[in-house]
Design an enzyme around this catalytic site. Structure first.
Site, mmCIF file in Angstrom:
data_model
loop_
_atom_site.group_PDB
_atom_site.id
_atom_site.type_symbol
_atom_site.label_atom_id
_atom_site.label_comp_id
_atom_site.label_asym_id
_atom_site.label_seq_id
_atom_site.Cartn_x
_atom_site.Cartn_y
_atom_site.Cartn_z
ATOM 1 N N TYR A 125 0.815 -1.219 0.000
ATOM 2 C CA TYR A 125 0.000 0.000 0.000
ATOM 3 C C TYR A 125 0.849 1.270 0.000
ATOM 4 O O TYR A 125 0.472 2.284 -0.558
ATOM 5 C CB TYR A 125 -0.917 -0.019 1.229
ATOM 6 C CG TYR A 125 -1.871 1.141 1.336
ATOM 7 C CD1 TYR A 125 -3.134 1.081 0.746
ATOM 8 C CD2 TYR A 125 -1.526 2.292 2.038
ATOM 9 C CE1 TYR A 125 -4.015 2.145 0.851
ATOM 10 C CE2 TYR A 125 -2.405 3.357 2.144
ATOM 11 C CZ TYR A 125 -3.651 3.270 1.553
ATOM 12 O OH TYR A 125 -4.517 4.324 1.655
ATOM 13 N N LYS A 174 -1.247 -13.896 0.642
ATOM 14 C CA LYS A 174 -1.058 -14.384 -0.725
ATOM 15 C C LYS A 174 0.305 -15.069 -0.776
ATOM 16 O O LYS A 174 1.109 -14.872 -1.702
ATOM 17 C CB LYS A 174 -1.153 -13.202 -1.707
ATOM 18 C CG LYS A 174 -1.160 -13.582 -3.165
ATOM 19 C CD LYS A 174 -2.472 -14.186 -3.632
ATOM 20 C CE LYS A 174 -2.370 -14.625 -5.076
ATOM 21 N NZ LYS A 174 -3.561 -15.370 -5.529
#
Ligand SMILES: NC(=O)c1ccc[n+]([C@@H]2O[C@H](COP(=O)([O-])OP(=O)(O)OC[C@H]3O[C@@H](n4cnc5c(N)ncnc54)[C@H](O)[C@@H]3O)[C@@H](O)[C@H]2O)c1
Length: 339
Positions: A125, A174
């Protein structure tokens, strides 16, 4: 003993919803005092001439707790997001976003109660080192996740789950593809989970999590995840309970905590007095919990729930014909009745 908090009304609908929220806090008789400070465009265009004036940062540092309205970050002009700056300045590493159903609101599901705990200070981010190469044909940025960052966010999620009597923490990742950045987070989540045998631990890959949230959200209790995944998943969760109008958020660090509505400054309805104050009110309830006033936080949440359920003087977005002020009045009546 009175306690002072920093109050930042913010831009657009901010001052309207903040006014309703402060009136509700006063009705609860919390013994709070308020130091009003500015941030956002209102501060840039005011005497401070700064999006985030030093006096505002100083007030947050002194009082350690702030209630913040939405802030407009001007587009272009090289302005960095004020919210991101505040997270960085105060190392507000935990972004906590509850998604809770309210009866009678337009939502896909009823009885949802999911808390997303998002790491707030590192990861994809931040787009660290982002730059364009190859004559603008290649874009790069770096993902940096640290042991310290992963460990403290997972620990925060488990401690919060224990304190709130929650049953299950799901680490979302992930790691199957992003073996280093997401892999480190997952390894640490597994390690920390062993310290909390009383709380069920689960792990799920982020794409599957999106599908599972839409298909069967009831399997989730507390979600803990890295910054970008948390950004996306918490909005998905807000969508399950009818959108951002009822979504509070908290940014928590070791030395300061800032409570806010998840929605923005809503320039399209600013000044019309039809903004729903509930997201900021729910953030204020979470603030009271954080300050050890759990019973008052619960009273505030119950008063909001009963008012929405009765459609008593509520704003149009939750099916009423009232305005921001009447919504606040209706909640205050229920707060007083519960004393
Ligand atoms: N935490 C923050 O400070 C924060 C968060 C998001 C956006 N923003 C800023 O807010 C500005 C506007 O952003 P946006 O338009 O994309 O999103 P927004 O959340 O302000 O508005 C999206 C839509 O939801 C409606 N809405 C939002 N809050 C509402 C409320 N309380 N009651 C009723 N309706 C409500 C608005 O009228 C609008 O139609 C931008 O400058 C953005 O940077 C700030």
């Amino acid at each position: 003993m009175s306690k002072t908090i920093a109050v930042i009304p913010g831009d657009g609908i901010g001052p309207e919803i903040m006014d309703a929220t402060i009136r509700c806090l006063d009705a609860l008789d919390c013994g709070l005092d308020y130091e009003y400070v500015q941030a956002g465009v209102v501060a840039l265009e005011g005497p401070e001439k700064d999006l985030l004036p030093a006096a505002t940062v100083d007030a947050i540092a002194r009082h350690k707790v702030a209630l913040k309205g939405p802030l407009t970050t001007p587009i272009g002009g090289g302005f960095t997001s004020i919210n991101v700056t505040l997270r960085r300045k105060f190392d507000l590493y935990a972004n906590v976003r509850p998604a809770i159903s309210f009866p009678g609101t337009k939502a896909r599901y009823e009885n949802i109660d999911i808390i997303t705990v998002r790491e707030n200070t590192e990861g994809a981010y931040l787009a660290e080192g982002q730059e364009m190469l190859d004559n603008g044909n290649t874009a790069v940025s770096m993902i940096r996740n640290t042991r310290k960052g992963s460990e403290r966010i997972v620990r925060y999620a488990f401690e919060m789950a224990r304190a709130k009597g929650r049953k299950k923490v799901m680490a979302v990742h992930k790691a199957n593809i992003m073996k280093t950045s997401s892999g480190l987070f997952l390894d640490i989540a597994r390690e920390v989970a062993k310290e909390y045998p009383d709380i069920q631990f689960g792990e799920m890959i982020v794409d599957n999590t999106c599908m599972q949230l839409v298909m069967n959200p009831y399997q989730f209790d507390v979600i803990v995840t890295t910054n970008l995944f948390g950004d996306i998943l918490s909005d998905l969760c807000a969508g399950l309970v009818g959108g951002l109008g009822l979504a509070p958020g908290a940014n928590i660090g070791a030395d300061a905590a800032i409570f806010e509505a998840v929605h923005g400054s809503a320039p399209d309805i600013a000044g019309k007095k039809i903004a729903n104050p509930c997201a900021l009110l729910l953030a204020a309830a979470d603030m009271l919990d954080h300050m050890g006033m759990v019973a008052k936080g619960t009273r505030l949440r119950n008063a909001i729930r009963e008012t929405i359920d009765a459609k008593d003087r509520t704003t149009p977005d939750v099916g009423g014909t009232g305005n921001t002020d009447t919504f606040g009045d209706a909640i205050i009546e229920r707060i007083k009745a519960s004393a």
